[in-house]
Scaffold this active site. Structure first.
Site, PDB file in Angstrom:
ATOM      1  N   GLU A   1       0.869  -1.179   0.000  1.00 15.74           N
ATOM      2  CA  GLU A   1       0.000   0.000   0.000  1.00 15.74           C
ATOM      3  C   GLU A   1       0.899   1.219   0.000  1.00 15.74           C
ATOM      4  O   GLU A   1       1.652   1.439   0.947  1.00 15.74           O
ATOM      5  CB  GLU A   1      -0.924  -0.038   1.219  1.00 15.74           C
ATOM      6  CG  GLU A   1      -1.920  -1.187   1.158  1.00 15.74           C
ATOM      7  CD  GLU A   1      -2.668  -1.244  -0.163  1.00 15.74           C
ATOM      8  OE1 GLU A   1      -3.263  -0.241  -0.580  1.00 15.74           O
ATOM      9  OE2 GLU A   1      -2.632  -2.304  -0.813  1.00 15.74           O
TER      10      GLU A   1
ATOM     11  N   CYS B   1      -1.543   9.439   3.415  1.00 15.81           N
ATOM     12  CA  CYS B   1      -1.511   9.000   2.011  1.00 15.81           C
ATOM     13  C   CYS B   1      -2.757   9.510   1.302  1.00 15.81           C
ATOM     14  O   CYS B   1      -2.759   9.703   0.091  1.00 15.81           O
ATOM     15  CB  CYS B   1      -1.408   7.493   1.937  1.00 15.81           C
ATOM     16  SG  CYS B   1      -2.627   6.683   2.946  1.00 15.81           S
TER      17      CYS B   1
HETATM   18  P1  NAP Z   1       8.790   4.842   3.690  1.00 18.35           P
HETATM   19  O1  NAP Z   1       9.924   5.759   3.774  1.00 18.35           O
HETATM   20  O2  NAP Z   1       8.563   4.106   2.421  1.00 18.35           O
HETATM   21  O3  NAP Z   1       8.987   3.786   4.890  1.00 18.35           O
HETATM   22  C1  NAP Z   1       8.029   2.790   5.148  1.00 18.35           C
HETATM   23  C2  NAP Z   1       8.711   1.615   5.826  1.00 18.35           C
HETATM   24  O4  NAP Z   1       9.587   0.975   4.891  1.00 18.35           O
HETATM   25  C3  NAP Z   1       9.564   2.027   7.014  1.00 18.35           C
HETATM   26  O5  NAP Z   1       9.426   1.065   8.041  1.00 18.35           O
HETATM   27  C4  NAP Z   1      10.967   1.988   6.421  1.00 18.35           C
HETATM   28  O6  NAP Z   1      11.967   1.784   7.365  1.00 18.35           O
HETATM   29  C5  NAP Z   1      10.851   0.771   5.512  1.00 18.35           C
HETATM   30  N1  NAP Z   1      11.909   0.635   4.512  1.00 18.35           N
HETATM   31  C6  NAP Z   1      12.736   1.583   4.006  1.00 18.35           C
HETATM   32  N2  NAP Z   1      13.564   1.013   3.091  1.00 18.35           N
HETATM   33  C7  NAP Z   1      13.245  -0.295   3.017  1.00 18.35           C
HETATM   34  C8  NAP Z   1      13.717  -1.407   2.241  1.00 18.35           C
HETATM   35  N3  NAP Z   1      14.703  -1.289   1.345  1.00 18.35           N
HETATM   36  N4  NAP Z   1      13.165  -2.616   2.424  1.00 18.35           N
HETATM   37  C9  NAP Z   1      12.148  -2.775   3.319  1.00 18.35           C
HETATM   38  N5  NAP Z   1      11.650  -1.774   4.066  1.00 18.35           N
HETATM   39  C10 NAP Z   1      12.192  -0.545   3.919  1.00 18.35           C
HETATM   40  O7  NAP Z   1       7.410   5.561   4.056  1.00 18.35           O
HETATM   41  P2  NAP Z   1       7.090   6.562   5.263  1.00 18.35           P
HETATM   42  O8  NAP Z   1       7.784   7.846   5.024  1.00 18.35           O
HETATM   43  O9  NAP Z   1       7.269   5.873   6.555  1.00 18.35           O
HETATM   44  O10 NAP Z   1       5.526   6.750   5.061  1.00 18.35           O
HETATM   45  C11 NAP Z   1       4.980   7.656   4.148  1.00 18.35           C
HETATM   46  C12 NAP Z   1       4.571   6.982   2.851  1.00 18.35           C
HETATM   47  O11 NAP Z   1       3.659   5.932   3.130  1.00 18.35           O
HETATM   48  C13 NAP Z   1       3.849   7.932   1.915  1.00 18.35           C
HETATM   49  O12 NAP Z   1       4.269   7.708   0.608  1.00 18.35           O
HETATM   50  C14 NAP Z   1       2.384   7.540   2.098  1.00 18.35           C
HETATM   51  O13 NAP Z   1       1.573   7.877   1.010  1.00 18.35           O
HETATM   52  C15 NAP Z   1       2.510   6.059   2.293  1.00 18.35           C
HETATM   53  N6  NAP Z   1       1.349   5.495   2.983  1.00 18.35           N
HETATM   54  C16 NAP Z   1       0.453   4.779   2.261  1.00 18.35           C
HETATM   55  C17 NAP Z   1      -0.678   4.265   2.864  1.00 18.35           C
HETATM   56  C18 NAP Z   1      -1.689   3.468   2.089  1.00 18.35           C
HETATM   57  O14 NAP Z   1      -2.542   2.829   2.704  1.00 18.35           O
HETATM   58  N7  NAP Z   1      -1.650   3.484   0.769  1.00 18.35           N
HETATM   59  C19 NAP Z   1      -0.897   4.495   4.228  1.00 18.35           C
HETATM   60  C20 NAP Z   1       0.049   5.232   4.945  1.00 18.35           C
HETATM   61  C21 NAP Z   1       1.170   5.729   4.312  1.00 18.35           C
HETATM   62  P3  NAP Z   1      12.836   3.025   7.925  1.00 18.35           P
HETATM   63  O15 NAP Z   1      11.912   3.846   8.735  1.00 18.35           O
HETATM   64  O16 NAP Z   1      13.881   2.328   8.713  1.00 18.35           O
HETATM   65  O17 NAP Z   1      13.371   3.737   6.713  1.00 18.35           O
END
Ligand code: NAP
EC number: 1.2.1.88
Length: 522
Positions: free
Chosen positions: A293, A327
């Protein structure tokens, strides 16, 4: 012994939000904030099976509204510890998969009760660790309770499978069985609700999990681990392994024993996971399932006959709730040319009334953004916006104590401009003028995303056309585009917004299971 509330499978109702106009509720919330304050700075170990493991290297979680304040020091898993957690989850799967689904569901009901009883304390952690204003924190906590209540009931509905035909001499059954070990990777922006919901769905369906929460919000996740233990979840079912996304994330996504990955976060990381998970590794005997997601570039569309006050407030609250870090945030407003100036004027006036400051103050509408990297990225987008359009209000930031950015409106932005196409994930909304309804729909669909959208209109034909043409997973009429409720508005997006798994909906749990057909000759 924990007593649960109403667990009848058809009785689900979402958790009510707290009414902060009542002095009694305000005073309880303040007390909870004091309790949280007194607990700040604690150490949180990894939880792998029955072991609580403290590592030298730690994630220091800080308050985004006050960078000097440490929320907690959290142990950090490396590849070796991630492997240990995988082995634990694999062996626990052998027993957990056989557990009666009713027992699994009951653990979720118990966990919901525990959080419900301590809801302000959980919200207090969300205020401190994620910078959520009271209302936003309260909604996050309520949503976590909803996920637990809803998925427990869904499991009760699915536990005996789905009916199929039998014929003479043959009894046929169609049942769902668990998948195996799941990797749950959660984002910072709903650090309780999304984290708890994705974990709960995976374990109630009989899988065991490794949770890697966001580096920004690992303490709230640690608190949830405690809840699940208190609710009676056997050790080893839910393993808590915060760590570096790239290091342990890649390791676990690539792992041949990983059966599925449930990811919520950015498009960039989601696509990376999807691609890596597709490669079959030596020793791997299944195709991994990926629930991803991802991001959004969500639009509030205003027709020429809409109620313009409702339109302006829908735009403003969709854009700036939790500093635009949803999001579903409405980061684009597409408005019919006949009412464009009036809606813009109303939205600017309303935005100027919003209070920005410490989320600990009940009167604050908007707190900080999550951290330095987000702050820098958003400020860069504001600069881009000032070249692509006209700054109407906001535009300023202050990262001296916390990461505060004023709610920002950029007007007269071209439909193809970066501000109209790229996810900013901050308090910035672009206004774009449309010629007519066809043009509105064209602009609404012109991004690579497809998560949420809203149309404000009093023309029934336009509403009917939008139902068909506005290509988003969650479409709302005559309101804003944020605020989906579990069980009422199953949530998930099209295109680059992800796999459209519809969290909080009737199809969600099935994605954590596989169907088995048995045919018995009699
Ligand atoms: P993010 O930077 O993509 O991080 C999400 C998770 O992924 C974190 O736990 C992060 O860990 C981890 N991660 C980073 N690199 C990784 C890798 N190579 N392999 C596996 N996991 C990895 O997102 P965010 O800034 O936390 O959240 C914001 C984003 O989430 C926005 O784009 C938003 O639109 C989206 N979102 C979508 C939904 C939906 O339902 N569609 C809901 C909520 C949020 P670290 O923290 O250690 O980097």
């Amino acid at each position: 012994m924990i007593t649960t509330t109403n667990t009848d499978i058809n009785s689900y109702k979402h958790e009510p939000f707290t009414d902060f106009t009542l002095e009694e509720n305000r005073s309880e919330f303040k007390k909870a904030l004091e309790v949280v304050q007194s607990e700040l700075g604690k150490d949180y170990p990894l939880v792998i099976g029955e072991e609580f493991i403290t590592t030298k290297e730690q994630i220091i979680s800080v308050n985004p509204a006050n960078k000097k304040e440490v929320i907690g020091r959290v142990s950090k898993a490396n590849k070796e510890l991630a492997e240990k957690a995988m082995q634990t989850a694999l062996s626990t799967f052998n027993t957990w998969k056989k557990e009666d689904p009713e027992v699994r569901a009951n653990i979720l009901f118990c966990a919901a009760d525990i959080i419900r009883r301590r809801k302000h304390e959980f919200s207090g952690y969300l205020v401190k660790e994620a910078g959520k204003p009271w209302k936003e924190a309260d909604a996050d906590t309520a949503e976590a309770v909803d996920f637990l209540e809803y998925y427990a009931r869904q499991m009760m509905k699915l536990k005996d499978g789905s009916p199929v035909e039998s014929r003479e001499g043959e009894i046929n059954k169609f049942n769902y069985i668990p998948l195996g070990v799941g990797i749950i990777i959660s984002p910072f922006n709903f650090p309780l609700a999304i984290m708890a919901g994705t974990v709960a769905a995976a374990i109630v369906t009989g899988n065991t999990v490794l949770l890697k929460p966001s580096d920004n919000t690992p303490v709230v996740a640690a608190k949830f681990v405690e809840v699940m233990e208190e609710a009676g979840l056997p050790q080893g079912v839910f393993n808590y392994i915060p760590g570096d996304g790239e290091e342990i994330g890649d390791y676990l996504v690539d792992h041949p024993k990983t059966r599925f990955i449930s990811f919520t976060g950015s498009r960039e990381v989601g696509c990376r996971i999807y691609e890596r998970a597709a490669k079959v590794q030596p020793g791997q005997i299944w195709l991994k399932r990926v629930i991803a997601e991802m991001g959004g570039k969500d639009t509030v569309v205003v027709d020429k006959d809409a109620d313009l006050d409702v339109a302006a407030s829908s735009i403003v609250y969709s854009a700036f709730g939790f500093s635009g870090q949803k999001c579903s945030a409405g980061s684009r407003a597409v408005i019919h040319q006949d009412v464009y100036n009036e809606v813009l004027e109303k939205a600017v006036a309303l935005t100027k009334t919003l209070t920005v400051g410490s989320p600990e103050d009940v009167n604050t509408y908007m707190g900080p953004v999550i951290g330095q990297a987000s702050y820098n990225k958003i400020m860069k987008y504001i600069e881009i916006g000032m070249e692509e359009g006209k700054l109407m209000t906001g535009g300023e930031g202050d990262d001296s104590e916390g990461y505060f950015i004023q709610p920002t409106i950029i007007a007269d932005v071209n439909e193809k401009a970066r501000l109209m196409q790229e996810e900013i994930f901050g308090p910035v909304v672009a206004f774009c003028k449309a010629r007519d309804f066809d043009h509105m729909m064209e602009i609404a669909n012109n991004t690579e995303y497809g998560l949420t959208g809203a149309l404000l209109s009093n023309t029934p034909e336009h509403i009917e056309r939008a139902k068909e043409e506005f290509h988003v997973g969650n479409l709302y009429f005559n309101r804003g585009c944020t605020g989906a409720i579990v069980g009422y508005h199953p949530f998930g997006g099209f295109n680059m917004s992800g796999t459209d798994s519809k969290a909080g909906g009737p199809d969600y749990l099935i994605m954590h299971m596989q169907a088995k057909t048995t045919s018995t000759t009699i």
